[in-house]
Scaffold this active site. Structure first.
Site, PDB file in Angstrom:
ATOM      1  N   LYS A 157       0.863  -1.301   0.031  1.00  0.00           N
ATOM      2  CA  LYS A 157       0.115  -0.023  -0.193  1.00  0.00           C
ATOM      3  C   LYS A 157       0.817   1.205  -0.064  1.00  0.00           C
ATOM      4  O   LYS A 157       1.894   1.504   0.997  1.00  0.00           O
ATOM      5  CB  LYS A 157      -0.997   0.020   1.184  1.00  0.00           C
ATOM      6  N   LYS A 159       1.073   5.384   0.222  1.00  0.00           N
ATOM      7  CA  LYS A 159       0.582   6.459   0.761  1.00  0.00           C
ATOM      8  C   LYS A 159       0.739   7.517  -0.349  1.00  0.00           C
ATOM      9  O   LYS A 159       1.906   7.758  -0.924  1.00  0.00           O
ATOM     10  CB  LYS A 159       1.358   6.956   2.141  1.00  0.00           C
ATOM     11  N   ASP A 190      -3.372   4.682  -0.483  1.00  0.00           N
ATOM     12  CA  ASP A 190      -4.150   5.428   0.632  1.00  0.00           C
ATOM     13  C   ASP A 190      -3.970   7.179   0.643  1.00  0.00           C
ATOM     14  O   ASP A 190      -2.595   7.530   0.925  1.00  0.00           O
ATOM     15  CB  ASP A 190      -3.795   4.840   1.976  1.00  0.00           C
ATOM     16  N   LYS A 197     -10.946  -0.791  11.499  1.00  0.00           N
ATOM     17  CA  LYS A 197      -9.999  -0.584  12.272  1.00  0.00           C
ATOM     18  C   LYS A 197     -10.685  -0.516  13.804  1.00  0.00           C
ATOM     19  O   LYS A 197     -11.503   0.540  13.938  1.00  0.00           O
ATOM     20  CB  LYS A 197      -9.214   0.805  12.342  1.00  0.00           C
ATOM     21  N   GLY A 245      -4.442  -0.698  10.121  1.00  0.00           N
ATOM     22  CA  GLY A 245      -3.462  -0.784  11.233  1.00  0.00           C
ATOM     23  C   GLY A 245      -3.107   0.716  11.848  1.00  0.00           C
ATOM     24  O   GLY A 245      -3.501   1.685  11.057  1.00  0.00           O
TER      25      GLY A 245
HETATM   26  O1  OSB Z   1      -4.636   5.597   7.279  1.00  0.00           O
HETATM   27  O2  OSB Z   1      -4.199   3.449   7.333  1.00  0.00           O
HETATM   28  C1  OSB Z   1      -3.989   4.578   7.671  1.00  0.00           C
HETATM   29  C2  OSB Z   1      -1.035   4.534  10.140  1.00  0.00           C
HETATM   30  C3  OSB Z   1      -1.503   5.475  11.191  1.00  0.00           C
HETATM   31  C4  OSB Z   1      -2.754   6.216  10.895  1.00  0.00           C
HETATM   32  C5  OSB Z   1      -3.654   5.843   9.677  1.00  0.00           C
HETATM   33  C6  OSB Z   1      -3.023   4.946   8.678  1.00  0.00           C
HETATM   34  C7  OSB Z   1      -1.969   4.424   8.991  1.00  0.00           C
HETATM   35  C8  OSB Z   1      -1.067   3.259   8.184  1.00  0.00           C
HETATM   36  C9  OSB Z   1      -0.426   2.513   8.626  1.00  0.00           C
HETATM   37  O3  OSB Z   1      -1.546   3.131   6.882  1.00  0.00           O
HETATM   38  C10 OSB Z   1      -0.768   0.975   8.856  1.00  0.00           C
HETATM   39  C11 OSB Z   1      -0.008  -0.036   9.790  1.00  0.00           C
HETATM   40  O4  OSB Z   1       0.909  -0.519   9.330  1.00  0.00           O
HETATM   41  O5  OSB Z   1      -0.257  -0.070  11.041  1.00  0.00           O
HETATM   42 MG    MG Z   2      -6.022   4.609   5.899  1.00  0.00          MG
END
Ligand code: OSB
Ligand code: MG
Length: 374
Positions: free
Chosen positions: A161, A163, A189, A263, A291
């Site tokens: 994924k 960002k 994302d 989540k 996560g």
């Molecule tokens: O948007 O999924 C998200 C981490 C912190 C806050 C928001 C997000 C995330 C991640 C990391 O994308 C997910 C992980 O590996 O814990």
């Molecule tokens: Mg997200």
């Protein structure tokens, strides 16, 4: 059971590398752990709120305050408490789902430990291991990104994924697609970084066969997501917008998403997460477990949830080493792209006392009155 006291423990864990998203850069995980003591057993919950209100309105100091002043006293007044009573007892307090989730999880952990039952079985898990993806932050350059993605694929991650944000979207996706081909599972994302007027721009992601685009628009913009979903080929997945099973049902009915990221912290806990899972299964909507850079404590519970039958896509349930040099629990390690589902009672893992002590920045003990004692 009756709660006899609650400990709020703040920890600070350095990340192995900075994690940059459209809302900010994290270099350390500043997290809150909730430990309940009861007449039956103790239990742990991890609060996923971050230092600042950037991902959502919640933040660590706010969670500590609302737990201390409102949630812990409200639960302390319940004489025969079970995890299913936590959400109803806290329902009159608006919002603060991450704080509620941490407390509910700790109560659930204590209850299941007392009864000798593992969380995965309790939630309805059907797998003994779960497939794992990895969330890759925004980098300074495309070569740096390609190195990071290559490293994760070598480790065995089954899905990548990326960002994204305006200025870091089409080119990095095209570069990863070109280097690693159509064989890898790839998704993006945006953490709310776009608006519906960016639809034409986001349609430029269409040729890359992405699994999904996660939360492109503002968390309250459900109709915007529905409009965007009609104008791009990439399936729209919601994260921030899905705060409850009711919100999930509405988003699905309005055509705002065809996939959901669950989540537990964002929705108030594991029990609500199962209800969202059930709504999605009934609608034929695939789900995956998100996560929030959890320690081993939160990760253990997430992996249990990710073993439910509707979780048909790899989650952001990465190995401990993706985040931390030294976790506060025995680390979760990847085996052929999978993490094992804990099998011992409750969340199935305990903090290692020395590791926990080394990263603790403050603790607060909230004693609760036990009726009949003086
Ligand atoms: O948007 O999924 C998200 C981490 C912190 C806050 C928001 C997000 C995330 C991640 C990391 O994308 C997910 C992980 O590996 O814990
Ligand atoms: Mg997200």
């Amino acid at each position: 059971m009756k709660l006899t006291g609650v400990e709020l423990r703040r920890i600070s864990l350095p990340l192995v590398s900075p994690f940059r998203t459209s809302f900010g850069t994290e270099t350390t995980r500043d997290a809150l752990l909730v430990r309940v003591e009861s007449t039956e057993a103790e239990g742990w919950g991890e609060c996923v709120a971050m230092s600042g209100p950037l991902y959502s309105s919640e933040y660590v100091d706010g969670a500590i305050d609302v737990l201390r002043r409102f949630f812990v006293p409200a639960l302390g007044a319940v004489e025969r408490l079970s995890a299913i009573d936590v959400a109803p007892a806290l329902a009159k307090f608006h919002g603060h789902r991450m704080a509620k989730a941490a407390l509910e999880t700790a109560v659930l952990d204590a209850e299941l430990r007392a009864e000798g039952r593992p969380l995965a079985r309790e939630l309805g898990a059907v797998h003994d291991r779960v497939p794992c993806g990895v969330s890759v932050g925004i980098m300074n350059s495309i070569p740096e990104l390609l190195d990071a993605v290559g490293g994760y694929l070598d480790e065995g991650y089954l899905r990548i994924k990326l960002k994204i944000q305006p200025g870091w979207d089409i080119d990095p996706v095209a570069a990863v697609h070109e280097r690693f081909g159509d064989d890898i599972l790839l998704q993006v994302d945006a953490n709310t970084a776009y608006s519906v007027s960016d639809a034409r721009h986001l349609a430029r992601l269409d040729p890359f066969n992405l699994l999904l685009i996660e939360q492109p628009l503002d968390e309250e913009d459900i109709l915007g997501h529905a409009e965007l979903a009609r104008s791009i080929k990439t399936p729209v997945c919601l994260d921030e917008s899905i705060t409850s099973a009711r919100a999930a049902a509405a988003a699905i009915t309005l055509g705002a998403c065809s996939i959901i990221n669950i989540k537990p912290g964002r929705v108030g806990g594991y029990l609500e997460s199962v209800r969202i899972h059930d709504v999605c299964v009934a609608h034929g909507i695939p789900v995956w477990c998100g996560g929030m850079l959890e320690t081993g404590l939160g990760r253990a519970a997430n992996v249990a949830l990710a073993a439910l039958p509707g979780f048909t896509l790899p989650g952001d349930t990465s190995a401990s080493s993706r985040y931390y040099q030294t976790d506060i629990t025995t680390p979760f390690t990847l085996d052929n792209g999978h993490l094992p589902v804990p099998t011992t009672p409750g969340i199935g893992i305990d903090p290692l006392p020395d590791h926990l002590a080394a990263v603790t920045t403050s603790t607060e003990w909230l004693p609760l009155q036990v009726v009949g004692s003086d």
